[in-house]
Write a protein that holds these residues in place. Sequence first.
Motif, PDB file in Angstrom:
ATOM      1  N   ARG A  29       0.866  -1.191   0.000  1.00 48.96           N
ATOM      2  CA  ARG A  29       0.000   0.000   0.000  1.00 48.96           C
ATOM      3  C   ARG A  29       0.897   1.233   0.000  1.00 48.96           C
ATOM      4  NH1 ARG A  29      -4.888  -2.047   3.908  1.00 48.96           N
ATOM      5  NH2 ARG A  29      -4.460  -4.246   3.502  1.00 48.96           N
ATOM      6  N   ALA A  30       0.340   2.327  -0.474  1.00 48.63           N
ATOM      7  CA  ALA A  30       1.167   3.537  -0.602  1.00 48.63           C
ATOM      8  C   ALA A  30       0.681   4.622   0.357  1.00 48.63           C
ATOM      9  CB  ALA A  30       1.119   4.060  -2.030  1.00 48.63           C
ATOM     10  N   MET A  31       1.610   5.057   1.199  1.00 52.50           N
ATOM     11  CA  MET A  31       1.347   6.151   2.143  1.00 52.50           C
ATOM     12  C   MET A  31       2.084   7.371   1.577  1.00 52.50           C
ATOM     13  SD  MET A  31       2.463   6.177   6.159  1.00 52.50           S
ATOM     14  CE  MET A  31       1.834   4.554   6.495  1.00 52.50           C
ATOM     15  N   ALA A  32       1.350   8.308   1.022  1.00 55.96           N
ATOM     16  CA  ALA A  32       1.998   9.473   0.406  1.00 55.96           C
ATOM     17  C   ALA A  32       2.439  10.437   1.511  1.00 55.96           C
ATOM     18  CB  ALA A  32       1.022  10.168  -0.544  1.00 55.96           C
ATOM     19  N   VAL A  33       3.700  10.800   1.493  1.00 56.21           N
ATOM     20  CA  VAL A  33       4.234  11.654   2.563  1.00 56.21           C
ATOM     21  C   VAL A  33       4.022  13.123   2.180  1.00 56.21           C
ATOM     22  CG1 VAL A  33       6.264  12.217   3.941  1.00 56.21           C
ATOM     23  CG2 VAL A  33       5.885   9.857   3.197  1.00 56.21           C
ATOM     24  N   LEU A  34       3.190  13.789   2.976  1.00 48.98           N
ATOM     25  CA  LEU A  34       2.771  15.157   2.659  1.00 48.98           C
ATOM     26  C   LEU A  34       3.219  16.159   3.716  1.00 48.98           C
ATOM     27  CD1 LEU A  34      -0.942  14.577   1.509  1.00 48.98           C
ATOM     28  CD2 LEU A  34       1.157  14.370   0.190  1.00 48.98           C
ATOM     29  N   LYS A  35       4.202  15.780   4.520  1.00 49.25           N
ATOM     30  CA  LYS A  35       4.619  16.702   5.586  1.00 49.25           C
ATOM     31  C   LYS A  35       5.234  17.962   4.986  1.00 49.25           C
ATOM     32  CE  LYS A  35       8.863  14.099   6.217  1.00 49.25           C
ATOM     33  NZ  LYS A  35       9.945  13.836   7.118  1.00 49.25           N
ATOM     34  N   SER A 196       6.018  -1.196   7.813  1.00 48.68           N
ATOM     35  CA  SER A 196       6.441  -0.218   6.819  1.00 48.68           C
ATOM     36  C   SER A 196       7.893   0.161   7.058  1.00 48.68           C
ATOM     37  CB  SER A 196       5.561   1.034   6.931  1.00 48.68           C
ATOM     38  OG  SER A 196       6.009   2.026   6.045  1.00 48.68           O
ATOM     39  N   ALA A 197       8.662   0.183   5.975  1.00 47.20           N
ATOM     40  CA  ALA A 197      10.073   0.564   6.107  1.00 47.20           C
ATOM     41  C   ALA A 197      10.536   1.513   5.003  1.00 47.20           C
ATOM     42  CB  ALA A 197      10.948  -0.696   6.091  1.00 47.20           C
ATOM     43  N   ALA A 198       9.902   1.474   3.837  1.00 44.98           N
ATOM     44  CA  ALA A 198      10.520   2.084   2.656  1.00 44.98           C
ATOM     45  C   ALA A 198      10.164   3.551   2.456  1.00 44.98           C
ATOM     46  CB  ALA A 198      10.113   1.304   1.406  1.00 44.98           C
ATOM     47  N   ASN A 199      11.181   4.379   2.345  1.00 47.05           N
ATOM     48  CA  ASN A 199      11.026   5.754   1.858  1.00 47.05           C
ATOM     49  C   ASN A 199      11.115   5.718   0.324  1.00 47.05           C
ATOM     50  OD1 ASN A 199      13.710   5.123   1.510  1.00 47.05           O
ATOM     51  ND2 ASN A 199      14.510   6.779   2.758  1.00 47.05           N
ATOM     52  N   SER A 200      11.293   6.877  -0.319  1.00 41.27           N
ATOM     53  CA  SER A 200      11.319   6.887  -1.787  1.00 41.27           C
ATOM     54  C   SER A 200      12.427   6.013  -2.343  1.00 41.27           C
ATOM     55  CB  SER A 200      11.548   8.313  -2.310  1.00 41.27           C
ATOM     56  OG  SER A 200      10.455   9.120  -2.030  1.00 41.27           O
ATOM     57  N   ALA A 201      13.626   6.176  -1.797  1.00 35.63           N
ATOM     58  CA  ALA A 201      14.762   5.447  -2.347  1.00 35.63           C
ATOM     59  C   ALA A 201      14.524   3.945  -2.258  1.00 35.63           C
ATOM     60  CB  ALA A 201      16.043   5.836  -1.607  1.00 35.63           C
ATOM     61  N   ALA A 202      14.004   3.505  -1.130  1.00 30.68           N
ATOM     62  CA  ALA A 202      13.765   2.069  -0.971  1.00 30.68           C
ATOM     63  C   ALA A 202      12.583   1.618  -1.816  1.00 30.68           C
ATOM     64  CB  ALA A 202      13.541   1.740   0.501  1.00 30.68           C
ATOM     65  N   THR A 203      11.611   2.488  -2.011  1.00 32.51           N
ATOM     66  CA  THR A 203      10.483   2.129  -2.880  1.00 32.51           C
ATOM     67  C   THR A 203      10.993   1.855  -4.292  1.00 32.51           C
ATOM     68  OG1 THR A 203       9.008   3.510  -1.557  1.00 32.51           O
ATOM     69  CG2 THR A 203       8.259   2.949  -3.779  1.00 32.51           C
ATOM     70  N   LEU A 204      11.934   2.703  -4.748  1.00 27.79           N
ATOM     71  CA  LEU A 204      12.439   2.574  -6.114  1.00 27.79           C
ATOM     72  C   LEU A 204      13.464   1.468  -6.255  1.00 27.79           C
ATOM     73  CD1 LEU A 204      12.937   6.360  -7.001  1.00 27.79           C
ATOM     74  CD2 LEU A 204      11.130   4.862  -7.833  1.00 27.79           C
ATOM     75  N   ARG A 205      14.266   1.250  -5.233  1.00 30.69           N
ATOM     76  CA  ARG A 205      15.448   0.417  -5.405  1.00 30.69           C
ATOM     77  C   ARG A 205      15.550  -0.810  -4.512  1.00 30.69           C
ATOM     78  NH1 ARG A 205      20.857   2.264  -6.991  1.00 30.69           N
ATOM     79  NH2 ARG A 205      20.695   2.784  -9.166  1.00 30.69           N
ATOM     80  N   TRP A 206      14.751  -0.891  -3.469  1.00 28.11           N
ATOM     81  CA  TRP A 206      14.928  -1.968  -2.503  1.00 28.11           C
ATOM     82  C   TRP A 206      13.623  -2.747  -2.327  1.00 28.11           C
ATOM     83  CZ3 TRP A 206      19.489  -3.354  -0.202  1.00 28.11           C
ATOM     84  CH2 TRP A 206      20.544  -2.446  -0.281  1.00 28.11           C
ATOM     85  N   GLN A 208      13.145  -5.583  -1.264  1.00 27.27           N
ATOM     86  CA  GLN A 208      13.127  -6.311   0.017  1.00 27.27           C
ATOM     87  C   GLN A 208      12.567  -5.447   1.137  1.00 27.27           C
ATOM     88  OE1 GLN A 208      15.639  -5.342  -1.982  1.00 27.27           O
ATOM     89  NE2 GLN A 208      17.574  -6.223  -1.242  1.00 27.27           N
ATOM     90  N   ALA A 209      12.556  -4.128   0.928  1.00 24.70           N
ATOM     91  CA  ALA A 209      12.109  -3.219   1.995  1.00 24.70           C
ATOM     92  C   ALA A 209      10.641  -2.832   1.854  1.00 24.70           C
ATOM     93  CB  ALA A 209      12.963  -1.943   1.975  1.00 24.70           C
ATOM     94  N   HIS A 210       9.981  -3.321   0.809  1.00 24.97           N
ATOM     95  CA  HIS A 210       8.634  -2.785   0.555  1.00 24.97           C
ATOM     96  C   HIS A 210       7.648  -3.100   1.666  1.00 24.97           C
ATOM     97  CE1 HIS A 210       9.390  -2.332  -4.060  1.00 24.97           C
ATOM     98  NE2 HIS A 210       9.993  -1.408  -3.331  1.00 24.97           N
ATOM     99  N   ALA A 211       7.755  -4.299   2.253  1.00 26.27           N
ATOM    100  CA  ALA A 211       6.850  -4.705   3.325  1.00 26.27           C
ATOM    101  C   ALA A 211       5.400  -4.429   2.917  1.00 26.27           C
ATOM    102  CB  ALA A 211       7.235  -4.015   4.630  1.00 26.27           C
ATOM    103  N   ASP A 212       4.580  -3.945   3.843  1.00 26.72           N
ATOM    104  CA  ASP A 212       3.153  -3.780   3.546  1.00 26.72           C
ATOM    105  C   ASP A 212       2.801  -2.372   3.091  1.00 26.72           C
ATOM    106  OD1 ASP A 212       2.699  -6.423   4.437  1.00 26.72           O
ATOM    107  OD2 ASP A 212       2.841  -5.684   6.494  1.00 26.72           O
ATOM    108  N   TRP A 213       3.562  -1.424   3.579  1.00 23.73           N
ATOM    109  CA  TRP A 213       3.282  -0.015   3.242  1.00 23.73           C
ATOM    110  C   TRP A 213       4.585   0.651   2.810  1.00 23.73           C
ATOM    111  CZ3 TRP A 213      -1.430   2.589   3.878  1.00 23.73           C
ATOM    112  CH2 TRP A 213      -2.429   1.911   4.587  1.00 23.73           C
ATOM    113  N   VAL A 214       4.588   1.250   1.626  1.00 24.14           N
ATOM    114  CA  VAL A 214       5.738   2.100   1.283  1.00 24.14           C
ATOM    115  C   VAL A 214       5.366   3.549   1.619  1.00 24.14           C
ATOM    116  CG1 VAL A 214       6.746   0.598  -0.453  1.00 24.14           C
ATOM    117  CG2 VAL A 214       4.971   2.220  -1.149  1.00 24.14           C
ATOM    118  N   ARG A 215       6.384   4.359   1.889  1.00 24.98           N
ATOM    119  CA  ARG A 215       6.157   5.753   2.313  1.00 24.98           C
ATOM    120  C   ARG A 215       6.917   6.719   1.398  1.00 24.98           C
ATOM    121  NH1 ARG A 215       8.135   3.462   7.136  1.00 24.98           N
ATOM    122  NH2 ARG A 215       9.765   5.044   7.302  1.00 24.98           N
ATOM    123  N   PRO A 216       6.507   6.828   0.153  1.00 23.22           N
ATOM    124  CA  PRO A 216       7.240   7.726  -0.744  1.00 23.22           C
ATOM    125  C   PRO A 216       6.966   9.186  -0.433  1.00 23.22           C
ATOM    126  CG  PRO A 216       5.317   6.828  -1.863  1.00 23.22           C
ATOM    127  CD  PRO A 216       5.370   6.176  -0.508  1.00 23.22           C
TER     128      PRO A 216
END
Length: 367
Positions: A29-35, A196-206, A208-216
Amino acid sequence: MSRPARATIHLDALRHNLAVARRCAPDARAMAVLKANAYGHGLLPVAHELADQADAFAVSCLEEALPLREAGLSHRIVLLEGFFEAGELPILAARQVDAVIHQPWQIDALEAVDSSHPIDCWIKVDTGMGRLGFAPDEAGEARERLQRLPAVGTIRWMTHLASADEPDSPQTAEQLARFGSLGIPFGSEGEGDTSSAANSAATLRWPQAHADWVRPGILLYGASPFVDPSVHEALRPAMTLSSQLISVKTLPRGHGVGYGGRFVCPEAMPVGIVAMGYGDGYPRHAPDGTPVLVNGIRVPLIGRVSMDMLAVDLRPVPDARVGDSAILWGDNPTAGEIARHCGTISYELFCRLTPRVPRVYRRSSQE
Ligand SMILES: Cc1ncc(COP(=O)(O)O)c(C=O)c1O
């Protein structure tokens, strides 16, 4: 609107970039980071634009979450730093905002609060970032305490990667191994909704880090999280920072340009003044040579950036006139490129853009 400085936000690019993230992490699932006001792009317009593509939004505090609820958005909203004082808990409960829990005092506060609307919590584990989170060997106890509390709803897990933007760093694999060793049902082992573990870089490149929620975050805005520009070809810059030449004149050889005369004209030359300065968020420490696009041609910035203006060397575009366009960042040059000239990262450039710069929202059909 008279002063020509503006940030044009390309709504299609935001959608495109989130679609790229989703394609890279199809099972998450995608958690869009809007901070930070959606990294300077405007919280509400970005949230509305991404509402049908994002499964959740992440912000840093309640002040950023409540406008989303007030705008009628019913998505899961996660406070990445959790709550800052116990007094916020009734609001989190009433508005159904998730809290990241990273300190024991937050669990104490949840123990003391009325339980009528349980709050979903994310236990933050510090697997190596050295910022927020429980040490891996403290995480189990945090979970046990939280599980006992009627004020707590679903418990999920989160960690943050320190070096996912450096593909050769061993740190990401080490952090993921520590996260994995917690015994959390990960990805398809759980119900696809636990961690959840992945920021943008991990969403694009890792993967193994995607887990259940990515946080781009940054990728939504079309800037690369990597130093290596070749890996972000799929992304489209969502912001064009532009202005116009408000003065064009020829200065003689030996004439200084701007405060302190940092740049001295090596010959008689045309100098343009662009209505854009550090009062708009353009970095004051941008060095001579930082590129600016004037009438589609890259010209070098010269002299110190002032509050409202900066100067450019117009020798590459000798026919430039007052009123001609100047692009500070966008497709060319990119914010990442400007950031490298200034010794910073695109994130900081976007976040430092001041409210004085009008944000203008466009779709490609309107451009
Ligand atoms: C906890 C957390 N998750 C995700 C992100 C998004 O990171 P990025 O913008 O690199 O994708 C951030 C941003 O700093 C963050 O602090």
